[in-house]
Design a protein around this motif. Structure first.
Motif, PDB file in Angstrom:
ATOM      1  N   ALA A  40      48.914  53.594 101.816  1.00  6.77           N
ATOM      2  CA  ALA A  40      48.586  53.155 103.182  1.00  6.77           C
ATOM      3  C   ALA A  40      48.116  54.305 104.063  1.00  6.77           C
ATOM      4  CB  ALA A  40      49.798  52.472 103.814  1.00  6.77           C
ATOM      5  N   GLY A  41      48.513  55.526 103.749  1.00  3.31           N
ATOM      6  CA  GLY A  41      48.113  56.654 104.561  1.00  3.31           C
ATOM      7  C   GLY A  41      46.811  57.296 104.139  1.00  3.31           C
ATOM      8  N   GLY A  42      46.186  56.779 103.087  1.00 10.58           N
ATOM      9  CA  GLY A  42      44.954  57.355 102.580  1.00 10.58           C
ATOM     10  C   GLY A  42      43.731  56.861 103.317  1.00 10.58           C
ATOM     11  N   LEU A  43      42.576  57.321 102.866  1.00 10.00           N
ATOM     12  CA  LEU A  43      41.321  57.003 103.538  1.00 10.00           C
ATOM     13  C   LEU A  43      41.040  55.503 103.516  1.00 10.00           C
ATOM     14  CD1 LEU A  43      38.942  58.364 104.936  1.00 10.00           C
ATOM     15  CD2 LEU A  43      37.814  58.542 102.734  1.00 10.00           C
ATOM     16  N   LEU A  44      41.206  54.869 102.377  1.00 11.05           N
ATOM     17  CA  LEU A  44      40.950  53.434 102.285  1.00 11.05           C
ATOM     18  C   LEU A  44      42.132  52.627 102.797  1.00 11.05           C
ATOM     19  CD1 LEU A  44      38.923  51.314 101.447  1.00 11.05           C
ATOM     20  CD2 LEU A  44      39.817  51.424  99.127  1.00 11.05           C
ATOM     21  N   GLY A  45      43.342  53.065 102.456  1.00 10.66           N
ATOM     22  CA  GLY A  45      44.525  52.337 102.889  1.00 10.66           C
ATOM     23  C   GLY A  45      44.638  52.230 104.401  1.00 10.66           C
ATOM     24  N   SER A  46      44.281  53.297 105.101  1.00 14.84           N
ATOM     25  CA  SER A  46      44.354  53.259 106.567  1.00 14.84           C
ATOM     26  C   SER A  46      43.381  52.236 107.143  1.00 14.84           C
ATOM     27  CB  SER A  46      44.079  54.644 107.147  1.00 14.84           C
ATOM     28  OG  SER A  46      42.796  55.118 106.761  1.00 14.84           O
ATOM     29  N   ALA A  47      42.200  52.108 106.523  1.00 10.73           N
ATOM     30  CA  ALA A  47      41.223  51.120 106.985  1.00 10.73           C
ATOM     31  C   ALA A  47      41.697  49.704 106.679  1.00 10.73           C
ATOM     32  CB  ALA A  47      39.868  51.373 106.330  1.00 10.73           C
ATOM     33  N   VAL A  48      42.308  49.514 105.519  1.00  5.98           N
ATOM     34  CA  VAL A  48      42.862  48.206 105.167  1.00  5.98           C
ATOM     35  C   VAL A  48      43.936  47.802 106.168  1.00  5.98           C
ATOM     36  CG1 VAL A  48      44.255  46.968 103.462  1.00  5.98           C
ATOM     37  CG2 VAL A  48      42.315  48.340 102.702  1.00  5.98           C
ATOM     38  N   SER A  49      44.832  48.726 106.485  1.00  4.73           N
ATOM     39  CA  SER A  49      45.914  48.427 107.430  1.00  4.73           C
ATOM     40  C   SER A  49      45.366  47.999 108.791  1.00  4.73           C
ATOM     41  CB  SER A  49      46.814  49.656 107.609  1.00  4.73           C
ATOM     42  OG  SER A  49      47.447  49.999 106.397  1.00  4.73           O
ATOM     43  N   GLY A  55      32.661  53.833  95.617  1.00  6.04           N
ATOM     44  CA  GLY A  55      31.952  55.099  95.441  1.00  6.04           C
ATOM     45  C   GLY A  55      32.475  56.229  96.296  1.00  6.04           C
ATOM     46  N   TRP A  56      31.569  56.991  96.912  1.00  7.64           N
ATOM     47  CA  TRP A  56      31.920  58.193  97.688  1.00  7.64           C
ATOM     48  C   TRP A  56      32.410  57.780  99.071  1.00  7.64           C
ATOM     49  CZ3 TRP A  56      26.645  61.097  96.676  1.00  7.64           C
ATOM     50  CH2 TRP A  56      26.568  61.473  95.318  1.00  7.64           C
ATOM     51  N   LEU A  57      33.713  57.630  99.222  1.00  6.00           N
ATOM     52  CA  LEU A  57      34.271  57.127 100.470  1.00  6.00           C
ATOM     53  C   LEU A  57      34.181  58.154 101.599  1.00  6.00           C
ATOM     54  CD1 LEU A  57      37.508  55.297  99.271  1.00  6.00           C
ATOM     55  CD2 LEU A  57      35.521  54.236 100.365  1.00  6.00           C
ATOM     56  N   PHE A  58      33.827  57.658 102.770  1.00  6.64           N
ATOM     57  CA  PHE A  58      33.892  58.472 103.987  1.00  6.64           C
ATOM     58  C   PHE A  58      34.516  57.635 105.087  1.00  6.64           C
ATOM     59  CE2 PHE A  58      29.656  56.484 104.459  1.00  6.64           C
ATOM     60  CZ  PHE A  58      29.684  56.054 105.772  1.00  6.64           C
ATOM     61  N   GLY A  59      34.968  58.317 106.145  1.00  7.18           N
ATOM     62  CA  GLY A  59      35.560  57.615 107.277  1.00  7.18           C
ATOM     63  C   GLY A  59      36.881  58.245 107.668  1.00  7.18           C
TER      64      GLY A  59
END
Length: 287
Positions: free
Chosen positions: A8-17, A146-150
């Motif tokens: 949840a604290g990662g780049l994708l997890g934070s966006a999902v939350s 792919g190459w995640l940003f954000g």
């Protein structure tokens, strides 16, 4: 929807939350279970959820080459444990995977029916995780991105912010920057990917899907776009892969095409450059 989320604290997890909260879903961060946790005990923790979204992973590709046991422990064994527990609890599982596991067989964007021949421990561990998740229950879902940003500029792995930092330092020192012209992939905004992941999960989709923004780029084109959109007038020199010291033999082609989604009538994902511009104008506007 009641969602359990690893990473949840990662780049994708934070966006999902954040998106789940906007949609009125319940999203609960799930701590990493110990590998010796009994499957029945873990299943009891999962019961009542509508989805387990497994976004946690060891993403340090270089470190995975140095410490393969830790890589397979984090990416394969943990995914296998969660998949077994989710199946016992009858909770569908969505695994976040990588387009980097297709390998070197093609120079065009990979579609889901292409063979997977990973070239690094990291990508092989993700493939083993995929296989464990898909074998555990027919309704499980694997999304290769792919190459995640954000995310916030303060995140250490924020690729865009770190390139801006590098460019500002180079400007101050009267220097230039270089970027790899041989590495190809798809820059992906975490907000776009998180939104499509949740939509696919709600639809009951299962199996393997590529999930990337539209368009492709070399690392050089990607970094060039970051500098241009950030308004940084700095010469960017073309570089070859050999000039960037790496242990992991990452495939030069990590491009992917959302073929399966397109065949099923899903709308096209936004182009990566348009999403990069939106990101710079929103979350990084004051950076």
């Amino acid at each position: 929807m009641k969602l359990l989320l690893t990473g949840a604290g990662g780049l994708l997890g934070s966006a999902v939350s954040a998106l789940a909260q906007q949609h009125g879903d319940q999203c609960h961060a799930m701590a990493r279970p110990a590998l010796d946790t009994p499957v029945a005990a873990l299943a009891a923790q999962l019961r009542g959820a509508d989805l387990l979204l497994h976004a946690a992973a060891n993403t340090n590709v270089e470190q995975c080459e140095r410490e393969p046991d830790a890589c397979y422990r984090d990416n394969f064994l943990l995914s296998e444990l969660l998949a077994r527990a989710a199946a016992q609890a009858q909770v569908p599982l969505l695994l976040v995977s990588s387009t980097g596991l297709y390998g070197t067989a093609d120079s065009a964007p990979y579609r889901e029916y292409a063979a997977t021949v990973p070239t690094t421990h990291h990508h092989r561990s993700k493939l083993l995780a995929e296989q464990a998740v898909l074998a555990a229950a027919p309704g499980n879902l694997v999304l290769r991105t792919g190459w995640l940003f954000g995310g916030a500029a303060s995140l250490p792995k924020n690729f865009v912010a770190r390139r801006i930092d590098e460019a500002r330092k180079a400007l101050a020192q009267g220097d230039s920057m270089a970027a790899n012209t041989e590495q190809h992939g798809v820059p992906c905004w975490n907000v776009d990917i998180a939104g499509r992941m949740l939509a696919l999960a709600r639809s009951g989709a299962s199996g393997v899907y590529n999930c990337v923004n539209s368009g492709t780029a070399t690392r050089y084109e990607y970094v060039q776009a970051v500098l241009q959109l950030a308004g940084i007038a700095l010469p960017l020199q073309p570089g070859q892969a050999a000039g960037f010291q790496r242990i992991a033999q990452v495939s030069p082609n990590e491009m992917a095409d959302n073929w399966k989604m397109r065949m099923q009538g899903w709308p096209e994902m936004p182009h990566w450059r348009a999403s990069l511009e939106r990101y710079l104008q929103s979350e990084l506007a004051d950076y």
